[in-house]
Design an enzyme around this catalytic site. Sequence first.
Site, mmCIF file in Angstrom:
data_model
loop_
_atom_site.group_PDB
_atom_site.id
_atom_site.type_symbol
_atom_site.label_atom_id
_atom_site.label_comp_id
_atom_site.label_asym_id
_atom_site.label_seq_id
_atom_site.Cartn_x
_atom_site.Cartn_y
_atom_site.Cartn_z
ATOM 1 N N GLY A 7 0.836 -1.192 0.000
ATOM 2 C CA GLY A 7 0.000 0.000 0.000
ATOM 3 C C GLY A 7 0.866 1.235 0.000
ATOM 4 O O GLY A 7 2.084 1.143 -0.114
ATOM 5 N N ALA A 8 0.215 2.387 0.121
ATOM 6 C CA ALA A 8 0.952 3.638 0.094
ATOM 7 C C ALA A 8 1.807 3.788 1.344
ATOM 8 O O ALA A 8 2.939 4.215 1.283
ATOM 9 C CB ALA A 8 -0.004 4.797 -0.032
ATOM 10 N N GLU A 9 1.250 3.406 2.478
ATOM 11 C CA GLU A 9 2.007 3.657 3.696
ATOM 12 C C GLU A 9 2.305 2.390 4.474
ATOM 13 O O GLU A 9 2.965 2.444 5.504
ATOM 14 C CB GLU A 9 1.284 4.679 4.573
ATOM 15 N N ALA A 10 1.794 1.261 4.008
ATOM 16 C CA ALA A 10 2.022 0.038 4.762
ATOM 17 C C ALA A 10 2.162 -1.152 3.827
ATOM 18 O O ALA A 10 1.636 -1.146 2.720
ATOM 19 C CB ALA A 10 0.859 -0.210 5.716
ATOM 20 N N ASP A 121 -10.201 8.932 4.209
ATOM 21 C CA ASP A 121 -9.590 8.427 2.969
ATOM 22 C C ASP A 121 -10.570 7.506 2.240
ATOM 23 O O ASP A 121 -10.269 6.344 1.963
ATOM 24 C CB ASP A 121 -8.293 7.684 3.297
#
Lengths: 211, 331
Positions: A7-10, A121
């Site tokens: 994902g974007a952050e994880a 989000d």
Amino acid sequence: MKLLSKGAEADLYIAEWYGRKVVIKRRISKVYRNPCLDLRLRASRTVREAENMHEAKKASVPTPIIYLVDKESTTLIMEYIDGLRVKEALGMLDNSQKEKLCEQIGMKVGMLHSTSLIHGDLTTSNMIVCGDKVFFIDFGLSFHSHSDEDKGVDLHLLKRALDSTHYKESRDCLKYILQGYREVSGESYTSKILKKMKEIEYRGRYFSGRT
Amino acid sequence: MKDLLCLGIESTAHTFGAGIVSEDGKIYSDSRDVYIPVIGRGIHPTEAAQHHNIVAPRVILDAFRKADLKPGMIDIIAYSCGPGLGPCLRVGATIARALSTYLCKPLVPVNHAIAHIEIASLNTGAKDPLTVLVSGGHTAIVAYAAGRWRIYGETEDITLGNLLDMFAREVGLPLPGGPEVERLAEMGKIFIDLPYTVKGNDVAYSGLLSAALRKYRDGVDLTDLCFSLQEVAFAMIAEATERSLAHTEKKELLLSGGVAANKRLQGMLESIAREHNVKFYCVDKSLSGDSGVQIAWNGILAYRCGLRIDVEKSLVKSRWRLDQVDIPWRS
């Protein structure tokens, strides 16, 4: 442990955990980010996500069960939802199924908002269709707020996600979503939030409707 | 058949530019003159327009001289039609109309934001990128799909260029603020906590600006403040970009617009691209800022698809969102 997606952050992994099929969500350190800022963001979002995912259940919004929160390694272990992201599901549905799904999404967003929970989000990547339920995930940017502005931004982001990713059907989808939202939130409240949404849109760069 | 030659005229904000580009993407000339407000003040639209009026003839003649071409050898006149400051846009449009009429050459209106993206694509060779457009007028994360550039994330208030310019202006640095803040940031050491606002794929910078200025008035060291401002502001757009990248699953990432010249921002986005196994492109510094070249190149792309406008109808559009522009040359 198998990498499910980046994902974007994880990073998301599928794993077995005490006999359960789980998702391990690890917020990884971003080398591009200043270390102080990086730690602050990862830690606060990990905790917030766990809290608000649980909180959402009180509003009758399906979310994965959280099994473990590890603030040190900014990791969450949660229930694996075996379904399809709305992003993919939308394209496979006929019109009446689409209407039903979108209406349900709208109702769930309305329920979140009615308990002053803002998702932060809302995109079609962050909702999973599983049976006749829609699960909401990715609560890392979620927060509590009573303000119409925050609720308006939440819906504005959802609208934009539809416009950019589902441009062919975005108008219909939004109509059904708002239909669902209205059912839960009532006419006068919904039109107040819609007015706010318009206002937020006009605040964007170079909107021609702006006076 | 010889390649088409296009003269592009740019005048959306502080830059008056004229550039000549040929159909095969060769840049014949790039001439510009930038209006610089006195320290402590921002762009005054009327003053900027006056500046453009004064420098326009010289800049255009310079473009022809550098290209070693005569005005009659041009095939197309393209002008920056919007979005931008009305008084500034009208200077470029007026000159473009006059040239088009006098030389009997077709007139092509160009969207300034799209032109930033297209010149960056030409310059880098990016084919189908997720594009981060950051400048004084824009902060948007866009990708092309089905006839239009679609916006996946953008600023909900001021742009990244605005943020840097307004900060620079308030602390007494000259404009444009970006390079100045970057220079001072390199000397900064201590990270100061500043508000970080990401909403989905959107960012909002006005709170960050207010907080940074408050810190400045509280006596925080300016180099530390510039350093922290860059760290927070760029991390925000970087995160929004990463989210959009994960969502769109594009295989290329392109950085364009004036703020693309910032090395720290480039580094951050490059790091994201590497992380996601995506090819990273950044427009060359010579083409990142506003120029007539970007307008000329976009003029050629549009003209080849049959786009042109009658002089009588060639109004400027100071509000013209990039997601409202049909893009026939990419389909």
